[in-house]
Design a protein around this motif. Structure first.
Motif, mmCIF file in Angstrom:
data_model
loop_
_atom_site.group_PDB
_atom_site.id
_atom_site.type_symbol
_atom_site.label_atom_id
_atom_site.label_comp_id
_atom_site.label_asym_id
_atom_site.label_seq_id
_atom_site.Cartn_x
_atom_site.Cartn_y
_atom_site.Cartn_z
ATOM 1 N N GLU A 202 29.755 42.060 39.048
ATOM 2 C CA GLU A 202 30.897 42.807 39.570
ATOM 3 C C GLU A 202 31.698 41.893 40.498
ATOM 4 O OE1 GLU A 202 29.760 46.442 41.384
ATOM 5 O OE2 GLU A 202 28.555 47.142 39.684
ATOM 6 N N PHE A 203 32.996 41.767 40.214
ATOM 7 C CA PHE A 203 33.863 40.901 41.007
ATOM 8 C C PHE A 203 35.074 41.707 41.453
ATOM 9 C CE2 PHE A 203 31.708 38.280 37.833
ATOM 10 C CZ PHE A 203 31.053 37.379 38.650
ATOM 11 N N THR A 204 35.278 41.770 42.753
ATOM 12 C CA THR A 204 36.408 42.490 43.332
ATOM 13 C C THR A 204 37.446 41.472 43.794
ATOM 14 O OG1 THR A 204 34.946 44.272 44.050
ATOM 15 C CG2 THR A 204 37.126 44.130 45.081
ATOM 16 N N VAL A 205 38.654 41.584 43.241
ATOM 17 C CA VAL A 205 39.707 40.622 43.522
ATOM 18 C C VAL A 205 40.999 41.380 43.806
ATOM 19 C CG1 VAL A 205 38.651 38.838 42.090
ATOM 20 C CG2 VAL A 205 40.295 40.411 41.075
ATOM 21 N N ALA A 206 42.039 40.634 44.142
ATOM 22 C CA ALA A 206 43.348 41.235 44.357
ATOM 23 C C ALA A 206 43.870 41.842 43.055
ATOM 24 C CB ALA A 206 44.321 40.185 44.890
ATOM 25 N N GLN A 207 44.763 42.779 43.195
ATOM 26 C CA GLN A 207 45.215 43.521 42.033
ATOM 27 C C GLN A 207 45.938 42.640 41.021
ATOM 28 O OE1 GLN A 207 47.929 46.644 43.041
ATOM 29 N NE2 GLN A 207 47.855 47.623 41.018
ATOM 30 N N ASN A 208 46.620 41.625 41.479
ATOM 31 C CA ASN A 208 47.398 40.784 40.568
ATOM 32 C C ASN A 208 46.579 39.674 39.918
ATOM 33 O OD1 ASN A 208 47.084 39.511 43.070
ATOM 34 N ND2 ASN A 208 48.818 38.158 42.661
ATOM 35 N N LEU A 217 33.085 42.900 29.164
ATOM 36 C CA LEU A 217 33.802 43.631 30.218
ATOM 37 C C LEU A 217 33.645 45.126 29.950
ATOM 38 C CD1 LEU A 217 35.711 43.698 32.668
ATOM 39 C CD2 LEU A 217 37.625 43.571 31.054
ATOM 40 N N LEU A 218 32.891 45.805 30.823
ATOM 41 C CA LEU A 218 32.655 47.232 30.638
ATOM 42 C C LEU A 218 33.858 48.054 31.072
ATOM 43 C CD1 LEU A 218 28.949 47.511 31.873
ATOM 44 C CD2 LEU A 218 29.804 47.200 29.550
ATOM 45 N N TYR A 219 34.352 47.814 32.258
ATOM 46 C CA TYR A 219 35.502 48.581 32.763
ATOM 47 C C TYR A 219 36.070 47.880 33.988
ATOM 48 C CZ TYR A 219 31.719 50.352 35.725
ATOM 49 O OH TYR A 219 30.634 50.459 36.564
ATOM 50 N N GLN A 220 37.236 48.373 34.414
ATOM 51 C CA GLN A 220 37.890 47.904 35.627
ATOM 52 C C GLN A 220 38.110 49.100 36.549
ATOM 53 O OE1 GLN A 220 41.465 45.615 34.685
ATOM 54 N NE2 GLN A 220 40.687 45.234 32.615
ATOM 55 N N VAL A 221 37.927 48.868 37.831
ATOM 56 C CA VAL A 221 38.073 49.936 38.822
ATOM 57 C C VAL A 221 39.112 49.504 39.843
ATOM 58 C CG1 VAL A 221 36.924 51.319 40.583
ATOM 59 C CG2 VAL A 221 35.685 50.670 38.510
ATOM 60 N N LEU A 222 40.115 50.344 40.067
ATOM 61 C CA LEU A 222 41.155 50.079 41.050
ATOM 62 C C LEU A 222 40.823 50.841 42.324
ATOM 63 C CD1 LEU A 222 43.841 48.556 41.395
ATOM 64 C CD2 LEU A 222 45.022 50.671 40.753
ATOM 65 N N SER A 223 40.700 50.129 43.413
ATOM 66 C CA SER A 223 40.308 50.751 44.676
ATOM 67 C C SER A 223 41.509 51.418 45.344
ATOM 68 C CB SER A 223 39.703 49.692 45.610
ATOM 69 O OG SER A 223 40.703 48.795 46.039
ATOM 70 N N LYS A 224 41.205 52.186 46.388
ATOM 71 C CA LYS A 224 42.245 52.876 47.146
ATOM 72 C C LYS A 224 42.631 52.108 48.407
ATOM 73 C CE LYS A 224 40.750 57.450 45.540
ATOM 74 N NZ LYS A 224 40.292 58.788 45.950
ATOM 75 N N TYR A 232 36.166 44.093 38.488
ATOM 76 C CA TYR A 232 35.833 43.849 37.075
ATOM 77 C C TYR A 232 34.317 43.904 36.934
ATOM 78 C CZ TYR A 232 40.638 42.237 36.414
ATOM 79 O OH TYR A 232 42.001 42.155 36.337
ATOM 80 N N VAL A 233 33.844 44.711 36.003
ATOM 81 C CA VAL A 233 32.418 44.914 35.809
ATOM 82 C C VAL A 233 32.024 44.347 34.450
ATOM 83 C CG1 VAL A 233 30.541 46.594 35.700
ATOM 84 C CG2 VAL A 233 32.489 46.996 37.224
ATOM 85 N N TYR A 234 31.118 43.368 34.468
ATOM 86 C CA TYR A 234 30.630 42.727 33.243
ATOM 87 C C TYR A 234 29.133 42.964 33.109
ATOM 88 C CZ TYR A 234 35.018 40.092 32.975
ATOM 89 O OH TYR A 234 36.338 39.732 32.867
#
Length: 1343
Positions: A202-208, A217-224, A232-234
């Protein structure tokens, strides 16, 4: 079978103390702007019984460690930076010392990386003994369930302190690399190739930004969050080692493959058009492998990521289901030259996903197999997509390179000494390429032996078994592959039993030299073959562990199988597999010709000739070159035409037969061999020049060989041939590219790619033409200038950047003479114009500027007498600006290093190299500079220029090797080590570096020098007694002994631990005693008081060597028995070991002494200390003090008793002892009895000799012997007088000054050696020890 061996591999995990990682989850947050990484990782670990788990972590900050949710104790030992590194290496003054120090420092650093440095206590929460006992009583306590009981979930909170290695930041891009053992630098793990598990990432990066990693790649999660961040979840379901975990974060543009949905290509937006053109072919490689292996891609997806060249450590970084390339590999549709190389590189990376990442080597020794299979698969793609000629030509050139370099154990593929003990460095540098090419060659040899289909079945079996879900391991071993070669490939066991040890476990390739003669009468070809080996017999034998003295091998080790000889006759082509690759090194073979022409034209022999036709044979040999096809059915002959062997073959056949081979054989290898042979001829005839020109102009011939023919023509051009080669080259070029009406070049048209490559090489070939004065002819200079001046690319669909770069490099190849120097100004103006143009409109990868810098440097070096080099340096230095393109900056640095080396030598060049390394920000740039510095060291002549290298430069190199820059770049670190080995005249490899010193941190060179100084102070210098005028000086001893102030030749002087090989001392004793002339033994004993001598009798006995060869020189031995030191200081040293380390030879008497301390005895003294040394009369050998730590070859184990010390000191003696000389005042009854027995034995021996000589008293031999004996006794009396005077003159103190004994002239065989004894008897007083008295006794013994 291979299957049952898999659990053994799982059980043997010495590096991780038995712990096994079942699964790992990695969750990190990446802040590209602040260059911060923080997060946690969760590992499911099967904990060993000890309860301690060792992980690897570097450059990390560890926040907390939880085991099953509870806080756990842990200890973290980060890598320590050495303080005052320069002081540690300050004593290094010569390249040899620097190479020794570099070897130990490098090995020590590599070994430290193997040791886990994050220790976690997982003992809490273990099941109690009663629970385990209950499970055992139920009968379900299997080994697998036992491990399952001990599985713990370890959670580690951490952050990356400095992203310097393993993971890199630049602008808004983050990238990991797969350097050896650097995954630990960005997440805690078991960084070991034997530890493989599945991963959740799991890697959390900037939106861009886009985070690309391994698996699906299983899914992507956009935080609040504000600003929002994306996760990004692999998931990676295939167990892989930690080094194959990769991540790349950047604002990537994503390109989906048109032919396969599981393939994704990514790059930065500026390179998107190049990416589309580059990967257009990729589905061909993907489907090629899939069809050949009859299996889908092993991972669910495959991603190719292209990043800036400065961020990539190498051009390719592998990861599980993804590969990271340098964007330098991308090219647009206008570029021609880069197409082939880029396609092969991408195909090789895909092949490594199958063999290397998915299927892994079972042990380090099996790495060659996966590398070879990946290369074989790549060659298969080349054959299918780029043509069979390209594949065979590349394999032939690779085989030639292997044969040239495969000369030592460093290239043995499956040898523990060259794999496991090299810590993975065998894959770096030139030796890495050689090993890779050799691996592919051996795999192809096996394919030739078993057939293409059988070999394909083996690969399909390997892949299908790896995809079997029931198998816990996807590893492949050499033994398992050998088993499949027997069962599936149908190769016989005896053949495989010889094949793998000889080709895989050894070094060296066959070197065959052949010559033949045609016998008309028998219509046969008589072929003589001499078989050799590219490696020396010693290195081959040491690798194979065979006896080189064996008579049946004749110093040569053969290879299994039979080589085929192909004979081309008038009636056709015939193969004869008749050449055995083992047995006698000389082979004489007879090959029957099938053509009937020679039989029909046979005439009866002339009168007087022999009936067997031998006269015809003798007449043919001198006229072999003049024989035409009408006199013989042979057209040409080839050995091993199908490349079934990795061999260097030299065939001696007439020039006309080589021409026939070039013109009529369609095989590219045959043509390449013919061109190389014709080019190497000392004198080229017009027939050879015409044949090469015909081949050059043949558009149907392979374009790479046409280029070789062009360079062969350039080499043939000379005044003797009326410059025919140069004329043909210019004429060919003008016929293709010039306008006949105006006599100038046409506008460029590159639609015919093979013709484009050939014409591009012609100017370079013309520039290599040399006249008798080694200068370029005026016509060649004018031709190159004309092409550069009138180049026109208008209307051409393709870029001419590589075309122009080739023209500029051709200018650099020119040698300007008096006539052509006038054109230099015009050429330099053209180069300057191209530089300005490329600065305004940068060419592809800066290739044009790179060529201009390289050419300017070459011209400046050739014309240094006319061109001031300072101005050239000022011209090139601005290109080192860090704002310039990476390739241009590195080329400018290399050019400045060349200029510095040419002007000031290797010392100044290395100083500048160190400065550039410290300034260079890119890891790949550092590696390129390291390779260039290695080349400069090789040019400088290795050890021939050692005197020019200053000690501070060597120290700076060592500090760089041991510093953080080298730690961050494993490729640079290896090259730095190789540089210091080359400077010392050694091969640039870790192979052969002594393993005994690797546990030491050998920065303590200064300490060893100080230790030598202490040794030298222990023994005061004394003057030898004056020799009588009638005693001549004996010759110097033949054995070499290094000076005390110099390091021994085979021992790193900067190490405290000198090599300890038990056999070495025995061999040294044998050489020293068997081949040296010996002087009389003089034994001096310092006796103790009666109270202490009784208990330590055994330790005070001296063993005397009496055996020797003819013309021995009697040795003088001085033995001093001293009052005993305490137990902790007890040391027993063999005289020869100490002689090798600390003694020196000079003209003068040579004495062997056993010296103890002369301090008064104390109550705590229990065990004697005896030091045996060798010295000369004119020089005193350097002896260690009791409290100085001695090398490991000396026996200093404090746990052994006195008796063990005595026998340890005796074990190095290779001859028996004749008896004990002298004794103490308190001698025991048993020793008296032993002495009486020996004296009786001597009396009997004398009596027997007297009886034997009764009948020979009148013989001349007996009288001469008697005269010599009498003369010898007189000289010994004089010797005793001298010694007694010396003893009376010197006072006896705790430290003794010992002078060497009197020299004797050379004695004939059978003369007696005499030993005199002087005993020092102490006068004991109560409670104190009296000063010892010396007694010297010279005793006579028979040799």
């Amino acid at each position: 079978m291979a299957k049952p061996r898999k659990p053994k591999n799982d059980d043997a995990k010495p590096e991780s103390n038995g712990a096994i990682v079942r699964h790992q989850k990695l969750c990190i947050s990446i802040d590209v702007d602040r260059r911060q990484i923080y997060g946690h990782t969760e590992l499911e670990i099967a904990v060993p019984e000890i309860g301690i788990v060792g992980l690897h972590a570097e450059n990390l900050g560890i926040g907390s460690v939880l085991v099953d949710g509870e806080a756990a104790d842990f200890e973290y030992y980060p890598r320590q930076q050495h303080v005052e590194s320069e002081k540690r290496w300050s004593a290094v003054s010569t390249p040899s010392l620097a190479a020794d120090a570099a070897g130990v420092a490098y090995v020590s650093a590599l070994e430290r990386e193997l040791v886990p440095n994050l220790l976690i206590n997982c003992c809490k929460g273990f099941k109690s003994g009663s629970d385990q006992q209950a499970v055992a009583e139920n009968g379900f306590h299997s080994s697998g369930e036992t491990k399952q009981q001990n599985v713990r979930l370890v959670r580690i909170e951490y952050w990356v302190e400095k992203a310097e290695t393993g993971i890199h930041f630049k602008n808004n891009v983050l990238l990991t690399d797969n350097q050896i053992r650097r995954a630990r630098c960005w997440f805690p793990c078991m960084d070991d190739s034997s530890q493989r598990c599945c991963y959740d990432l799991e890697f959390t990066v900037a939106q861009n930004l886009v985070a690309v990693s391994n698996g699906t790649l299983l899914y992507q999660v956009l935080s609040k969050d504000n600003p929002p961040r994306k996760t990004y979840v692999y998931k990676l379901n295939v167990p892989v080692a930690a080094q194959w975990i990769s991540v790349a974060v950047a604002p990537f543009e994503i390109l989906l493959d048109r032919h396969s949905t599981c393939i994704t290509h990514m790059c930065l937006s500026a390179n998107m058009s190049k990416l589309q053109n580059t990967v257009e072919f990729f589905h061909n490689a993907f489907s090629c492998y899939k069809d050949y292996l009859s299996m889908d891609f092993p991972f669910e997806s495959y991603k190719q990521v292209f990043v800036e060249p400065e961020m990539a450590v190498s051009s390719l970084s592998l990861g599980a289901s993804m590969s990271i390339f340098s964007s330098q590999a991308l090219f647009d549709e206008k570029v021609i030259d880069q197409t082939i190389d880029t396609r092969i590189k991408l195909a090789y990376a895909l092949a490594r996903q199958w063999f290397g990442v998915y299927i892994t080597p079972e042990a380090p020794n099996d790495g060659w197999l996966l590398d070879g299979l990946a290369g074989f698969l790549t060659d298969y793609f080349i054959k299918k997509n780029l043509g069979n000629n390209e594949a065979r030509y590349r394999r032939y050139k690779a085989n030639c390179a292997v044969c040239k370099a495969d000369d030592s154990g460093a290239t043995a593929l499956s040898l523990s000494a060259s794999c496991k003990d090299l810590y993975g460095t065998q894959c770096i540098g030139l030796y890495g390429k050689i090993r890779s090419w050799k691996s592919v060659a051996i795999i192809q040899m096996l394919e030739k032996q078993m057939g293409p289909e059988s070999f394909r079945n083996i690969l399909q079996t390997i892949v299908s078994r790896a995809q079997d879900a029931t198998r816990t391991s996807r590893s492949l071993s050499t033994k398992e592959f050998r088993h499949l070669a027997n069962k599936v490939g149908n190769l016989e066991r005896p053949f495989l039993k010889e094949f793998f040890p000889r080709w895989v476990g050894s070094c060296g390739c066959p070197d065959l030299r052949m010559g033949f003669s045609y016998n008309k009468r028998k219509n046969m070809v008589e072929l003589a073959v001499l078989r050799g080996c590219t490696a020396s017999p010693d290195s081959s034998a040491s690798v194979l562990n065979v006896n080189t003295d064996s008579e049946n091998r004749d110093g040569d080790i053969g290879w299994p199988g039979m080589m085929s000889i192909r004979v081309y006759e008038l009636d056709g082509m015939y193969d004869h597999p008749i050449l055995p690759m083992a047995g006698d090194t000389w082979q004489l073979l007879e090959i029957q010709c099938h053509s009937k022409l020679a039989a029909r034209r046979f005439q009866k022999p002339k009168k007087g000739s022999k009936p067997d036709g031998s006269d015809d044979n003798g007449d043919i040999i001198p006229a072999l070159d003049m024989r035409s096809s009408s006199e013989s059915p042979l057209l040409w002959m080839r050995a091993d035409p199908e490349m079934e062997y990795l061999a260097e073959i030299h065939v001696n056949q007439p020039i006309q037969m080589w021409i026939n081979q070039l013109e009529k054989d369609r095989d590219v290898i045959a043509q390449a061999q013919a061109i190389a042979t014709l080019e190497a001829l000392p004198q080229l005839s017009f027939s050879v020049v015409n044949a090469l020109n015909t081949f050059l102009t043949d558009s149907k011939a392979f374009w790479r060989l046409r280029i070789e023919a062009a360079f062969a023509l350039a080499n043939s051009a000379s005044e003797e041939t009326d410059w025919a080669g140069l004329t043909h080259l210019v004429k060919f070029y003008k016929s293709r590219r010039f306008d006949a009406n105006i006599g100038l070049p046409k506008p460029n048209d590159f639609h015919d790619f093979p013709e484009y490559f050939v014409l591009e090489a012609i100017p370079h070939a013309v520039a290599t033409v040399r006249a008798a004065d080694k200068k370029s002819p005026r016509e060649a200079v004018e031709f190159v200038l004309q092409l550069l001046k009138y180049n026109d690319n208008n209307g051409n669909l393709y870029s001419d950047v590589f075309w122009l770069a080739a023209l500029v490099q051709a200018v650099g190849e020119l040698e300007f003479g008096q006539q052509s120097i006038l054109f230099l100004t015009s050429l330099l103006k053209r180069i300057d114009r191209l530089l300005q143009f490329d600065r305004l409109m940068p060419s592809h990868n800066g290739i044009l500027t790179v060529s201009c810098i390289r050419t300017l440097t070459q011209i400046a070096l050739k014309l240094s007498e006319f061109i001031p080099l300072d101005r050239v340096v000022e011209l090139i230095r601005p290109f080192r600006d860090f704002k310039t393109m990476w390739q241009v900056r590195i080329e400018a640095s290399r050019a400045l290093l060349d200029l510095e080396f040419h002007c000031k030598g290797i010392d100044a060049a290395l100083s500048l190299f160190i400065k550039y390394i410290e300034e260079e920000p890119s890891l790949r740039g550092q590696m390129k500079l390291g390779v260039h510095a290695m080349r400069l060291c090789q040019i400088s002549g290795g050890s021939n220029s050692n005197d020019n290298i200053k000690s501070h430069v060597l120290v700076s190199l060592l500090c760089l090797l041991d510093g953080h820059i080298a730690f961050n770049n494993v490729f640079l670190r290896h090259h730095l080590f190789c540089i210091m080995q080359i400077l010392a005249g050694r091969p640039p490899t870790l192979y052969g570096v002594p393993r005994e010193t690797r546990t030491l941190l050998m920065g303590d060179a200064e300490t060893c020098i100080e230790q030598k100084n202490i040794f030298s102070n222990l023994v005061p210098e004394v003057k030898p007694p004056e020799l009588p005028s009638d005693v001549p000086n004996p010759p110097e001893t033949t054995s070499h002994t290094p000076h005390p102030s110099e390091p021994p030749p085979d021992i790193p002087s900067t190490s405290h631990d000198i090599l300890a090989i038990p056999q070495a001392s025995k061999e040294a004793d044998t050489v020293s005693n068997g081949h040296e002339r010996k002087m009389p033994y003089i034994k001096i004993r310092v006796k103790q008081s009666a109270a202490t001598s009784r208990t330590e009798e055994a330790d005070n006995q001296t063993v005397e060597k009496s055996h020797g060869e003819r013309h021995e020189r009697a040795s003088s031995s001085v033995s001093v028995d001293a009052p005993q030191r305490n137990f902790a200081e007890a040391v027993s040293i063999s005289n020869q070991n100490l002689e090798e380390v600390n003694s020196c030879h000079d003209r003068g008497s040579r004495m062997t002494a056993s010296i103890g301390s002369a301090k008064p005895a104390s109550d705590g003294d229990e065990i004697g200390k005896e030091l045996q040394c060798t010295a000369d009369s004119s020089k005193v050998s350097v002896q260690p003090e009791a409290d100085i730590p001695l090398p490991s070859s000396f026996i200093n184990d404090n746990s052994v008793d006195a008796e063990a010390h005595k026998y340890a000191s005796l074990q190095s003696l290779s001859v028996g002892r004749p008896g004990l000389d002298g004794g103490s005042l308190g001698m025991t009854d048993s020793s008296l009895h032993d002495k009486e027995k020996k004296e009786k034995k001597k009396d009997k021996e004398k009596k027997r000799k007297r009886e034997e000589n009764k009948g020979h008293r009148d013989s001349p031999e007996y009288l001469e012997k008697k005269r010599l004996k009498k003369q010898k006794k007189q000289k010994e009396k004089e010797l005793a007088k001298l010694l007694s005077k010396e003893t009376n003159a010197s006072s006896v103190e705790p430290k003794l000054n010992l002078a060497s004994g009197q020299l004797n002239p050379i004695e004939p065989k059978g003369s007696d050696s005499i030993t005199k004894r002087v005993d020092v008897k102490p006068e004991a007083s109560e409670g104190t020890s009296a000063a010892p008295k010396i007694r010297i006794k010279i005793k006579k013994s028979n040799t």
